[in-house]
Design a protein around this motif. Structure first.
Motif, short mmCIF file in Angstrom:
data_model
loop_
_atom_site.label_atom_id
_atom_site.label_comp_id
_atom_site.label_asym_id
_atom_site.label_seq_id
_atom_site.Cartn_x
_atom_site.Cartn_y
_atom_site.Cartn_z
N HIS A 15 0.82 -1.22 0.00
CA HIS A 15 0.00 0.00 0.00
C HIS A 15 0.86 1.28 0.00
O HIS A 15 0.33 2.37 -0.12
CB HIS A 15 -0.98 0.02 1.19
CG HIS A 15 -0.34 -0.07 2.53
ND1 HIS A 15 -0.06 -1.26 3.16
CD2 HIS A 15 0.06 0.90 3.39
CE1 HIS A 15 0.48 -1.03 4.34
NE2 HIS A 15 0.58 0.28 4.50
N ASP B 147 -1.72 -7.84 2.91
CA ASP B 147 -1.87 -6.40 3.06
C ASP B 147 -3.32 -6.08 3.42
O ASP B 147 -4.23 -6.89 3.21
CB ASP B 147 -1.48 -5.68 1.77
CG ASP B 147 -0.99 -4.25 2.02
OD1 ASP B 147 -0.97 -3.81 3.19
OD2 ASP B 147 -0.63 -3.57 1.05
N GLU C 164 -6.41 6.46 6.30
CA GLU C 164 -5.04 5.96 6.12
C GLU C 164 -4.10 7.09 5.73
O GLU C 164 -2.99 7.21 6.28
CB GLU C 164 -5.02 4.87 5.03
CG GLU C 164 -5.64 3.55 5.44
CD GLU C 164 -4.63 2.57 5.98
OE1 GLU C 164 -3.73 2.99 6.73
OE2 GLU C 164 -4.76 1.37 5.65
N ASP D 34 -4.86 1.13 -0.30
CA ASP D 34 -5.19 -0.24 0.04
C ASP D 34 -6.02 -0.78 -1.12
O ASP D 34 -7.13 -0.30 -1.38
CB ASP D 34 -6.02 -0.31 1.33
CG ASP D 34 -5.25 0.16 2.54
OD1 ASP D 34 -4.05 -0.16 2.65
OD2 ASP D 34 -5.84 0.86 3.39
#
Length: 253
Positions: A119, A145, A162, A172
């Motif tokens: 990511h 992930d 994030e 992601d």
């Protein structure tokens, strides 16, 4: 000019110890799956791609003849070298570099493992082509992930928190995106499994040294989203939440 690679290095240059001692990174049922696959197929020359605090390396080193702990951040590589020496893993070698330009000859590795790294990659498609190039015939790729979502409502929330927490975050990826990447690079998909990762909010932001104004923004988003999003990510009163993760095994035929 600040590139994505430079941003990643800046974000992680002083966080190696935090990731070494992170329970989220040090523990996980995926490690048992990795060890089993390595032993089953006698995979001896392994690349830990985006090694971070080195937890994949420590988990699989006893089953390999050589492990390359490879990361874009020099401080992470140095930490893994030090820890491996303390653990008497003399066959662990540290190397600095990006996923998009792997500094290895073709058909070097029996197995490439990447955990909690993709990511951050600048170009996953290019990285996957490089992984194919340096992997031996019939070799294995293991990717673990955090999983994005095909539903834009769920996905927008996850990508937003994030990136607010960590500006070096890229994406992601969803299961559909990972399937596309695998097929694009010429891999055969062997295993697709989902896991749930519980994230303690305080530890999650402390590990990244997230500024208080960013923390407040994340908490605002958590409180402002729909009940549907709150339920899906199991958002708690203290901000802790749960994400889906992908365990993906690919092979090179």
């Amino acid at each position: 000019m600040k590139t994505q690679h430079k941003l990643n290095q800046e974000q992680y240059q002083d966080k190696s110890e935090a990731y070494l001692h992170s329970s989220v990174h040090a523990e996980g049922q995926e490690f048992g799956k990795m060890r089993m696959l390595i032993q089953q197929h006698k995979l001896k020359n392994i690349l830990d791609l985006g090694c971070g605090g080195g937890h994949v390396t420590y988990q699989i080193a006893a089953y390999a003849d050589q492990v390359i702990a490879y990361d874009l951040t020099p401080e992470m590589v140095k930490l893994v070298q030090q820890q491996s020496k303390q653990k008497n893993f003399s066959h662990v070698i540290g190397q600095v570099g990006s996923a998009e330009q792997l500094a290895f000859d073709a058909a070097t590795f029996d197995c490439i493992i990447s955990r909690y790294s993709a990511h951050h990659w600048q170009n996953v498609g290019q990285a996957m082509l490089e992984m194919n190039r340096v992997l031996k015939q019939h070799g294995k790729i293991i990717i673990f992930d955090i999983l994005g979502h095909s539903n834009p409502v769920f996905d927008s929330f996850l990508q937003s928190i994030e990136m607010i927490r960590d500006p070096s975050h890229v994406r992601d990826y969803s299961l559909q995106e990972w399937t596309h990447f695998a097929e694009y690079a010429g891999f055969r998909i062997e295993t697709i499994e989902k896991q749930h990762v519980a994230l303690n909010f305080q530890h999650w932001v402390q590990r990244m040294q997230t500024p208080i104004e960013a923390i407040n923004t994340i908490r605002y988003l958590q409180q402002a989203v729909s009940d549907e999003v709150r339920k899906y990510y199991q958002i708690q009163d203290d901000g802790s939440f749960t994400s889906e993760a992908l365990y993906l095994v690919l092979s090179k035929n």
